[in-house]
Design an enzyme around this catalytic site. Structure first.
Site, PDB file in Angstrom:
ATOM      1  CD  GLU A 156      -2.273  -2.515  -7.349  1.00  0.00           C
ATOM      2  OE1 GLU A 156      -1.195  -2.802  -6.783  1.00  0.00           O
ATOM      3  OE2 GLU A 156      -2.323  -1.896  -8.440  1.00  0.00           O
ATOM      4  CG  HIS A 210       2.970  -1.587 -10.183  1.00  0.00           C
ATOM      5  ND1 HIS A 210       2.605  -2.710  -9.466  1.00  0.00           N
ATOM      6  CD2 HIS A 210       1.916  -0.726 -10.074  1.00  0.00           C
ATOM      7  CE1 HIS A 210       1.401  -2.516  -8.946  1.00  0.00           C
ATOM      8  NE2 HIS A 210       0.960  -1.322  -9.299  1.00  0.00           N
TER       9      HIS A 210
HETATM   10 ZN   LIG Z   1      -0.931  -0.532  -8.886  1.00  0.00          ZN
END
Ligand SMILES: [Zn+2]
Ligand SMILES: NC(=O)c1ccc[n+]([C@@H]2O[C@H](COP(=O)([O-])OP(=O)(O)OC[C@H]3O[C@@H](n4cnc5c(N)ncnc54)[C@H](O)[C@@H]3O)[C@@H](O)[C@H]2O)c1
Length: 360
Positions: free
Chosen positions: A184, A246
């Protein structure tokens, strides 16, 4: 050094980041000591719940109960949620109480949902102990649980009163989980560009547990996410950029039956979406992605899964809208480092090609 970062949402709150922090001192600067409960899991609880409890009690808090749920995603369930709120009720915690969520993203998501609904809401404090929770899930207010029908299908937006990330807690986090948190960080560094992107040369040092490198990357990530969330608290527009990697990542995660950790699926998802980006915008960032992700100890390929299974899992994703065409997918793509574009429509055929390039 303890840094303080403000999250400027409708009800602003501070995030404190540092190593070996005075937890109770930081909390007491924001909330008057009163009754509270600590929610944690079976791995984090034995390591840190005792010292957090002691520190809170020493500064005037009354700990009504410590709720310990089994470690792992399975605790983000309606059953564990029900058991947790019932434990609060049995402990006599009142409406002016506070819930401290001490753990990774699972405890944070479950805890926010518990705090936001118990007695129609009590104060919520995030004490994230995993790197993923520190850089991502502990801020932004998204909370909730999973259903057997899918992940994160029940929940809401519940903002904490404060978040406190003690980097010392990362000392016991397994390497694979550190790398997942770094996925992330890489994502946000690529979205942000500038000084944050440049600081990604600290990935290897951070991965080895260097506190200064971790602090730099965590605070850049928090500032970046806080800025995006403050602009678009309820995800009506630009906040969607945080889904970079994602769309395909979630498809991989589901198609691999969750044998890949989230950060690993997102890493491979980013490589695929970088491929789509370079086809659409002409700037080839694929090698850059591979280099950064390997510095973070992440795979840039996914296991051998048929692209069809990934596409079909993507079709069931909750981020899809009912009006989305079945033959197209919407992506966040990168025109360049620091220049994300969201809502880009890509054909099923092109999407399949990008997935095939990373599976097997
Ligand atoms: Zn994530
Ligand atoms: N709310 C959001 O915006 C948001 C964003 C991203 C992810 N999430 C959610 O976060 C969850 C994943 O979070 P996660 O990766 O932290 O998973 P997790 O909470 O399951 O933690 C991973 C593992 O590490 C252990 N652990 C945590 N801290 C530790 C420490 N300091 N020392 C030793 N072990 C430790 C946990 O017990 C667990 O076994 C998912 O449910 C995901 O949906 C939410």
């Amino acid at each position: 050094m303890v840094e303080r970062i403000e999250v400027e949402v409708a009800e602003p709150y501070p995030v404190f980041v540092g190593a070996r922090m005075d937890v109770a001192g930081a909390v007491s600067g924001v909330l008057e000591p009163a009754a509270c409960a600590i929610l944690t899991d079976s791995e984090v609880g034995p390591l840190y719940a005792g010292s957090v409890r002691q520190a809170l009690e020493a500064s005037g808090w009354r700990v009504a109960c410590v709720v310990e749920v089994p470690a792992g995603e399975s605790s983000k369930s309606l059953e564990v949620y029900a058991e947790a709120v019932r434990q609060l009720a049995r402990s006599g915690l009142t409406r002016d109480g506070t819930l401290f969520a001490l753990g990774g993203g699972v405890v944070g998501d479950l805890g926010g949902f518990v705090a936001g609904t118990y007695m129609r809401s009590i104060n919520f404090v995030g004490l994230p102990t995993s790197l993923l929770a520190m850089v991502d899930s502990s801020i932004g207010g998204k909370v909730g649980v999973d259903l057997p029908e899918g992940k994160n299908l029940v929940g809401g937006f519940v903002q904490p009163r404060l978040v406190l990330a003690d980097l010392g807690w990362l000392g016991t986090l397994p390497d694979r989980q550190i790398s997942c948190g770094l996925a992330e960080v890489v994502k946000m560094g690529l979205l942000s560009g500038g000084k944050f992107f440049e600081s990604l040369d600290l990935l290897q040092t951070a991965r080895k547990g260097d506190t200064n490198a971790l602090q730099t990357l965590v605070s850049h990530s928090l500032r970046f996410k806080a800025g995006v969330v403050a602009e678009d608290e309820l995800e009506r527009g630009r906040r969607a950029i945080l889904n970079y990697g994602h769309t395909i990542g979630h498809g991989l995660e589901a198609a691999a039956d969750y044998s890949l950790l989230h950060g690993e699926a997102v890493a491979a998802g980013m490589v695929a979406e970088a491929t789509l980006s370079s086809r659409r915008f002409g700037r080839d960032l694929v090698d850059l992605h591979r280099a950064l992700l390997s510095d973070a100890g992440l795979p840039t390929q996914a296991p051998k899964i048929p692209a069809e299974a990934v596409l079909s899992a993507m079709g069931r994703d909750k981020k899809r809208r009912s009006k989305d065409s079945r033959d197209e997918h919407r992506f966040v793509l990168l025109e360049d480092v620091g220049e994300p574009v969201w809502g880009v429509q890509v054909s099923e055929l092109e999407t399949r090609g990008a997935i095939e390039a990373i599976v097997g």
